[in-house]
Scaffold this active site. Structure first.
Site, PDB file in Angstrom:
ATOM      1  CG  ASP A   1      41.981  45.749  41.565  1.00  0.00           C
ATOM      2  OD1 ASP A   1      41.353  45.818  42.639  1.00  0.00           O
ATOM      3  OD2 ASP A   1      43.069  45.151  41.474  1.00  0.00           O
TER       4      ASP A   1
ATOM      5  NE  ARG B   1      44.810  40.578  41.973  1.00  0.00           N
ATOM      6  CZ  ARG B   1      44.923  40.721  40.665  1.00  0.00           C
ATOM      7  NH1 ARG B   1      44.796  39.676  39.867  1.00  0.00           N
ATOM      8  NH2 ARG B   1      45.163  41.911  40.131  1.00  0.00           N
ATOM      9  CG  ASP B   2      46.945  39.116  47.838  1.00  0.00           C
ATOM     10  OD1 ASP B   2      46.645  38.972  46.632  1.00  0.00           O
ATOM     11  OD2 ASP B   2      48.103  38.969  48.275  1.00  0.00           O
ATOM     12  CD  GLU B   3      45.542  44.301  43.039  1.00  0.00           C
ATOM     13  OE1 GLU B   3      45.757  45.279  42.316  1.00  0.00           O
ATOM     14  OE2 GLU B   3      45.865  43.139  42.720  1.00  0.00           O
TER      15      GLU B   3
ATOM     16  CG  ASP C   1      41.337  48.918  36.934  1.00  0.00           C
ATOM     17  OD1 ASP C   1      41.202  47.719  36.673  1.00  0.00           O
ATOM     18  OD2 ASP C   1      42.434  49.414  37.240  1.00  0.00           O
TER      19      ASP C   1
ATOM     20  CD  GLU D   1      44.490  41.413  36.545  1.00  0.00           C
ATOM     21  OE1 GLU D   1      45.136  42.375  36.997  1.00  0.00           O
ATOM     22  OE2 GLU D   1      44.414  40.321  37.142  1.00  0.00           O
TER      23      GLU D   1
END
Length: 895
Positions: free
Chosen positions: A466, A470-472, A479, A750
């Protein structure tokens, strides 16, 4: 011009190379050149010649067939490690004259049977209950007693990510190998030709550095979880050497190897890498022990359990550094920080080629995508540090992180002075083959397409993610479901997405209810986010294989994923009494509707159940078609019968007699128009008119989220309102596709307003500047503006139907189809003359529908160069006007 076609290349299983094939019966494809490009050339037959290893006879197979894509392997199945030489020629044209033979292509199999693995899994048991695992170095010194080695292969994988060396030379150019898979089910291994790296008659050293990678690092948001798959890194390596006389020698990972902690203190995906050159051991990866290397400090490893997961050779390309970018400026911030601007939001790493600082000093690099208040904008990263630190030993150092990557445009540098010449950015992603290009006369539309391409590059790193910063960085199913048609035009995604689908079905079908996880591989804790059925996201089980089939014509992808598809519809969907979705189930629906508050991204104007029901009718129809293709006759009858019942129930539930739709939103109307959920012509016309009215009323600003955005421009075009689609596309006020470009965006955001007009970052916790989902508009650029799309799965038959409009006066698309290069260019000349130039590759044909044409089926063209002209006023109805109250009509301006 040549009278016959010319074969340009051979491929196996649609990969770009035959080295490292993971199956015994690889299918063969060949593409044709379009320069020269014989006119009206179609294949009638082909010859395949195969020379098997250690066999003097050449096998020849003559096959009467028009097929040149994924033809069956004609010989006996290949065995593990076996090589073969393959070449092809094709017959065609009016006289069925053969082409010249293609060049010989070498195919070589990997280890096809688990019994082929003699290596042991080795580890160093260092329990570390908190924090990241420190990378480990492994090494083994050996001699080869048989003289020269014409063939040496390294088969290698790890629990974690690795970099291998032989005699100090890096093995391969792969990064983050072996990539991220559902480790409990499938574990990739890598295969390398290392023949040139060995020293004959001397000691040799194989050395491998292993870091935690996705295997043991912290994964997920809100702090995430460590050790999702395990808390011990491990290595499996098998080096096989063979002389010309057939003598063999094998070096395997086992208890005789030694290990030592790395000079890399930590290397995490979210937080970055910490390297201390003071702890480096020069020569650790070489056959010589240079000071201060101390072999006595190395300890023997431990053997551990061999993975139960299937060891596979991926059909996807590896992650590589694909581009190097120099800075565009060095910024001094109000707080006197030095920030390097690379001018492009990208994914990869910063490299300092010549770092000269005193021993013990450290340089710190902090990465971010944007600036806010003229300082580094790190808030969207949440708890990810995205920081690399390197400590010098006083010697000049060429440094870049080895086992981490970042999403960034800006790098803040502390304790060192960057210049335009002493630091670079290296772009990293899965090294897919580029297959599609688009260009038009409108510079901002071109930038939009470029932004979507960069977002794809950044988010196709081992898996389709996605976001990359970041922390993902997780494989969200929704998606890729909406972006896959665009992605598969830009790049050859067949191997990568086909592999990812295997992980999806593995994790889905271990659930008795066959509900796929929302992220694949699934690393989200059930306590935080329990698995629950979701339309759009879980519909990827059906729609992604269908997209791949449409683009590559590979029926096997449908066959392999069929249990996943039927499992989802038969057991996964949570239905109400009418067999549509249960109204009481929460649906993510039209996620990130522009009107949704920053802290409530799912609060959309369009009812989530309506969205889910529209998708359910659509995927049921698609699965009925797939059942027909696969010859699943009972399922074909069942799904097609259910489709008609669900469609009728949807109409009864949501559509008025006049064609008005419950909800009456742009997303709802786009869904029923693109998914063909209406039967009555008057209702269809009414829905199209209602959509057009809504678009004008919204002043052409985007009013859709995840569900509606991929479809809205298609719906407007299909309902006879292409100028409204162009007007939406060219709108610059937020929310719109052009608004981020006016703010300097170089990737897809996003949120429509990830950055607010005043330059501040959206206050929502979930804000990324590199998400490809809303960039799915580029599928409309390919299909409608440029006018090319597959009319038959695999691009054998092509639809050429450009629809000019707006201020776009010319456009072109180039696509490397499985048959060869397709080129389509058009321009509007003086006097409303529309001129089209088309190149159709051999062994395929195109149906051409010119603007204003009735769509006469007789306008077909086979291979060759073709030109067409017609009269068409592309400015009719331009610019369309917004629907405003009379007192505000003066506000409707368009520049």
């Amino acid at each position: 011009m040549s009278s016959t076609a010319v074969i340009s290349s051979l491929s196996f299983e649609q990969g770009s190379t035959g080295f490292g094939i993971g199956i015994s019966n690889p299918r063969i494809s060949w593409r044709f050149k379009t320069d020269p490009n014989p006119k009206d050339w179609e294949q009638t037959a082909y010859d395949i010649e195969i020379t098997r290893e250690r066999c003097s006879d050449t096998e020849r197979y003559h096959v009467q067939s028009t097929n040149s894509v994924l033809v069956p392997w004609p010989s006996q199945p290949l065995k593990s490690r076996e090589t073969a030489q393959v070449r092809v020629r094709a017959y065609g044209g009016t006289d069925s004259v053969p082409t010249e033979w293609s060049n010989w292509s070498t195919i070589e199999c990997g280890l096809l049977d688990r019994k082929d693995w003699k290596a042991r899994a080795i580890t160093v048991s260092v329990k570390q209950p908190e924090g990241p695992l420190r990378p480990i170095r492994f090494r083994k010194t050996f001699s080869f007693p048989f003289g020269s080695v014409p063939r040496a292969r390294l088969y290698i994988t790890s629990l974690g990510v690795f970099q291998a060396y032989i005699n100090g030379v890096p093995v391969g150019d792969h990064f983050m190998a072996p990539g991220w898979t559902s480790y409990h089910h499938r574990l990739n291994y890598e295969m390398f030709d290392v023949s040139s790296l060995l020293r004959y008659g001397e000691s040799n050293t194989i050395a491998v550095e292993v870091a935690e990678g996705w295997y043991a690092t912290r994964l997920g948001f809100h702090g995430g979880r460590r050790y999702v798959y395990g808390d011990e890194m491990a290595l499996i390596a098998q080096l096989e050497m063979q002389t010309a006389n057939g003598d063999e020698h094998v070096v395997i990972s086992d208890a005789t190897w030694k290990s030592h902690q790395s000079a890399i203190i930590s290397s995490e995906l979210y937080d970055g890498e910490v390297y201390n050159a003071l702890e480096e051991q020069t020569g650790w990866n070489n056959h010589t022990f240079n000071a201060p290397f101390n072999s006595e400090s190395w300890s023997f490893v431990q053997e551990t359990d061999f993975p139960k997961a299937e060891l596979v050779l991926s059909n996807a390309p590896p992650v590589r550094v694909t581009q190097t970018i120099k800075p565009t400026q060095i910024i001094t911030t109000p707080s006197n920080k030095k920030i390097v601007d690379f001018g492009q939001n990208l994914v990869g790493r910063a490299r300092i080629p010549k770092l000269n600082i005193p021993s013990g000093d450290s340089v710190i690099l902090t990465h971010a995508e944007v600036l806010e208040n003229q300082e580094l904008g790190t808030r969207p990263l949440r708890v990810a540090k995205c920081t690399d630190k390197v400590t010098s030993a006083g010697d000049e150092l060429d440094w870049a992180p080895r086992f981490s990557f970042h999403g960034f445009r800006y790098v803040q540098v502390d304790n060192w002075t960057p210049t335009l010449d002493n630091i670079v950015a290296e772009v990293m992603h899965t090294d897919l083959t580029r297959t599609g290009w688009f260009d038009c006369s409108h510079a901002m539309i071109n930038q939009l397409h470029e932004n979507a391409t960069w977002s794809m590059r950044g988010n196709f790193l081992s898996i389709p993610t996605d976001c990359p910063q970041r922390d993902e960085r997780l494989g969200w199913t929704g998606d890729i479901q909406v972006f896959a048609p665009s992605a598969s035009f830009l790049y050859n995604t067949s191997g990568m997405l086909g592999d990812w689908l295997k992980d999806l079905s593995s994790e889905q079908l271990e659930n008795a209810n066959a509900v796929p996880p929302l992220v694949v591989p699934n690393v989200i804790s059930e306590e935080f986010w329990p698995t629950f059925p979701q339309a759009i996201w879980d519909d990827v089980t059906i729609l992604l294989p269908w997209t791949l089939y449409q683009n590559y014509g590979d029926i096997d992808i449908l066959r392999k994923q069929y249990p996943s598809m039927t499992g989802w519809l038969d057991r996964g969907v949570q239905r109400g009494p009418d067999r549509l979705w249960d109204d009481n189930l929460f649906q993510l629906g039209d996620w990130l509707d522009p009107t949704a508050p920053p802290d409530q991204p799912g609060n959309a104007r369009t009812d989530g159940t309506l969205v889910a029901d529209a998708y359910l009718v659509h995927v049921t129809r698609v699965l009925g078609d797939i059942s027909t293709i696969l010859g699943e006759l009972a399922d074909e009858t069942r799904y097609k019968t259910e489709y008609h019942k669900l469609k009728l129930r949807f109409q009864e539930k949501y559509v008025s007699h006049e064609g008005w739709l419950v909800g009456d939103t742009q997303t709802a109307l786009a869904l029923v128009l693109v998914f063909d959920l209406l039967d009555d012509a008057d209702q269809i016309a009414a829905a199209g008119a209602r959509l057009a009215r809504s678009v004008r009323k919204s002043k052409f600003q985007v009013s859709t989220g995840f569900a509606g955005t991929p479809l809205i421009t298609h719906a407007l075009t299909r309902s006879g309102h292409p100028q409204l689609a162009y007007r939406m596309l060219q709108e610059k006020n937020c929310p719109s596709w052009m608004y981020p470009i006016t703010m300097g965006a170089t990737t897809i955001w996003e949120r429509w307003d990830s950055m607010l007009p005043d330059g501040s970052i959206n206050p929502g916790e979930m804000t990324s500047f590199n998400h490809y989902a809303l960039g799915s508009i580029i599928n409309w650029l390919h299909k409608t503006v440029a006018g090319v799309s597959p009319l038959e799965p695999g691009w054998r038959h092509i639809l050429v139907q450009p629809v000019p409009g707006g201020t776009v006066t010319s456009a072109q698309a180039i696509h490397e189809t499985p048959y060869g290069r397709l080129e389509c260019r058009w321009e509007v000349r003086e006097g409303n003359e529309f001129h089209l130039e088309l190149i159709v590759p051999p062994n395929s044909k195109a149906r051409i529908v010119l603007p204003g044409d009735s769509g006469d089926d007789s306008r077909w063209r086979r291979s060759g160069r073709h030109e067409f002209s017609t009269r068409f006023d592309s400015q009719a109805g331009w610019p369309p006007k917004a629907l405003l109250p009379p007192m505000f009509e003066a506000e409707d301006t368009f520049v």
